[in-house]
Write a protein that holds these residues in place. Structure first.
Motif, short mmCIF file in Angstrom:
data_model
loop_
_atom_site.label_atom_id
_atom_site.label_comp_id
_atom_site.label_asym_id
_atom_site.label_seq_id
_atom_site.Cartn_x
_atom_site.Cartn_y
_atom_site.Cartn_z
N GLU A 19 -19.45 31.45 -108.31
CA GLU A 19 -20.57 30.58 -108.71
C GLU A 19 -21.08 29.82 -107.49
O GLU A 19 -20.30 29.39 -106.64
CB GLU A 19 -20.12 29.61 -109.79
CG GLU A 19 -21.24 28.77 -110.36
CD GLU A 19 -20.77 27.88 -111.50
OE1 GLU A 19 -21.65 27.35 -112.19
OE2 GLU A 19 -19.56 27.70 -111.71
N VAL A 20 -22.40 29.65 -107.44
CA VAL A 20 -23.06 28.86 -106.40
C VAL A 20 -23.73 27.70 -107.12
O VAL A 20 -24.46 27.91 -108.10
CB VAL A 20 -24.10 29.71 -105.65
CG1 VAL A 20 -24.78 28.91 -104.56
CG2 VAL A 20 -23.45 30.96 -105.05
N ILE A 21 -23.47 26.47 -106.65
CA ILE A 21 -23.98 25.28 -107.34
C ILE A 21 -24.89 24.52 -106.39
O ILE A 21 -24.54 24.25 -105.24
CB ILE A 21 -22.83 24.38 -107.80
CG1 ILE A 21 -21.90 25.20 -108.72
CG2 ILE A 21 -23.34 23.13 -108.50
CD1 ILE A 21 -20.57 24.57 -108.97
N GLY A 25 -27.19 20.04 -110.36
CA GLY A 25 -26.45 20.88 -111.29
C GLY A 25 -26.97 22.28 -111.48
O GLY A 25 -26.40 23.04 -112.25
N ALA A 26 -28.04 22.65 -110.80
CA ALA A 26 -28.52 24.03 -110.90
C ALA A 26 -27.43 24.95 -110.37
O ALA A 26 -26.73 24.61 -109.42
CB ALA A 26 -29.80 24.20 -110.09
N SER A 27 -27.26 26.11 -111.00
CA SER A 27 -26.22 27.02 -110.53
C SER A 27 -26.59 28.46 -110.86
O SER A 27 -27.46 28.73 -111.68
CB SER A 27 -24.88 26.68 -111.17
OG SER A 27 -24.89 26.96 -112.54
N CYS A 28 -25.90 29.37 -110.18
CA CYS A 28 -26.01 30.77 -110.54
C CYS A 28 -24.63 31.39 -110.43
O CYS A 28 -23.85 31.06 -109.54
CB CYS A 28 -27.05 31.51 -109.71
SG CYS A 28 -26.73 31.57 -107.96
N PHE A 52 -28.86 24.55 -97.34
CA PHE A 52 -28.43 25.92 -97.58
C PHE A 52 -29.16 26.54 -98.76
O PHE A 52 -29.41 25.89 -99.76
CB PHE A 52 -26.92 25.97 -97.84
CG PHE A 52 -26.10 25.73 -96.61
CD1 PHE A 52 -25.99 26.70 -95.64
CD2 PHE A 52 -25.46 24.51 -96.42
CE1 PHE A 52 -25.24 26.48 -94.50
CE2 PHE A 52 -24.70 24.28 -95.30
CZ PHE A 52 -24.59 25.27 -94.32
N LYS A 53 -29.45 27.83 -98.61
CA LYS A 53 -30.10 28.61 -99.66
C LYS A 53 -29.28 29.88 -99.88
O LYS A 53 -28.88 30.54 -98.92
CB LYS A 53 -31.52 28.99 -99.24
CG LYS A 53 -32.23 29.87 -100.25
CD LYS A 53 -33.60 30.27 -99.76
CE LYS A 53 -34.27 31.21 -100.73
NZ LYS A 53 -35.58 31.66 -100.23
N PHE A 54 -29.03 30.20 -101.15
CA PHE A 54 -28.35 31.43 -101.51
C PHE A 54 -29.38 32.46 -101.94
O PHE A 54 -30.30 32.16 -102.69
CB PHE A 54 -27.37 31.18 -102.66
CG PHE A 54 -26.91 32.45 -103.32
CD1 PHE A 54 -25.97 33.25 -102.71
CD2 PHE A 54 -27.44 32.84 -104.54
CE1 PHE A 54 -25.56 34.44 -103.30
CE2 PHE A 54 -27.03 34.01 -105.14
CZ PHE A 54 -26.08 34.82 -104.52
N GLN A 73 -24.89 23.14 -102.72
CA GLN A 73 -23.97 22.06 -102.39
C GLN A 73 -22.51 22.44 -102.54
O GLN A 73 -21.65 21.87 -101.88
CB GLN A 73 -24.26 20.83 -103.26
CG GLN A 73 -25.62 20.25 -102.99
CD GLN A 73 -25.93 19.06 -103.88
OE1 GLN A 73 -25.29 18.82 -104.89
NE2 GLN A 73 -26.93 18.30 -103.49
N ARG A 74 -22.22 23.41 -103.43
CA ARG A 74 -20.82 23.80 -103.65
C ARG A 74 -20.73 25.29 -103.95
O ARG A 74 -21.66 25.88 -104.50
CB ARG A 74 -20.22 23.05 -104.83
CG ARG A 74 -20.00 21.59 -104.58
CD ARG A 74 -19.24 20.91 -105.68
NE ARG A 74 -19.88 21.16 -106.97
CZ ARG A 74 -19.24 21.09 -108.14
NH1 ARG A 74 -17.97 20.82 -108.19
NH2 ARG A 74 -19.88 21.31 -109.26
N LEU A 75 -19.57 25.85 -103.61
CA LEU A 75 -19.26 27.24 -103.94
C LEU A 75 -17.95 27.25 -104.72
O LEU A 75 -17.02 26.51 -104.40
CB LEU A 75 -19.07 28.07 -102.67
CG LEU A 75 -20.24 28.11 -101.69
CD1 LEU A 75 -19.80 28.78 -100.40
CD2 LEU A 75 -21.42 28.83 -102.31
#
Length: 83
Positions: A19-21, A25-28, A52-54, A73-75
Motif C-alpha cells: 500500500e502507498v499512502i 489519507g489518500a491511498s492505493c 514523492f509521487k507513485f 507520505q508512507r509505504l
C-alpha cells in the motif's frame, strides 16, 4: 526509484510494497499480481515541488496509464517472511 528495489533494500529479498499512502489519507493498494508483473515497474519519484509521487512505468520506462498517487507520505512494506 523502483519500489521493488527500495522494498528489497529496506526489508530484504522478496519484500513487497502492499500500500502507498499519501496526504490526507489518500491511498492505493498494490495487488500481488501487479507487484510481481515484470512488464510493470512501480516507481516512486520526486516531483518539482520536492514531494514523492507513485506511478507505474512500462519495461521501456514510459509512464503507464492507471493508478498514481501524489504527495506520498508512507509505504506499507511486507517482508518475504510475512508474505
Amino acid at each position: 526509484l523502483s519500489l521493488r528495489a527500495l522494498a528489497e533494500h529496506v526489508a530484504g529479498a522478496g519484500a513487497a510494497v502492499t500500500e502507498v499512502i499519501g496526504a490526507e489519507g489518500a491511498s492505493c493498494t498494490i495487488p500481488a499480481a501487479e507487484w510481481t508483473d515484470e512488464t510493470r515497474i512501480p516507481v516512486l519519484r520526486l516531483n518539482r515541488r520536492g514531494r514523492f509521487k507513485f506511478h507505474w512505468m512500462g519495461a521501456d520506462l514510459a509512464p503507464l496509464p492507471g493508478e498514481e498517487l501524489r504527495c506520498v507520505q508512507r509505504l506499507v512494506i511486507v517482508s518475504a517472511a510475512r508474505a
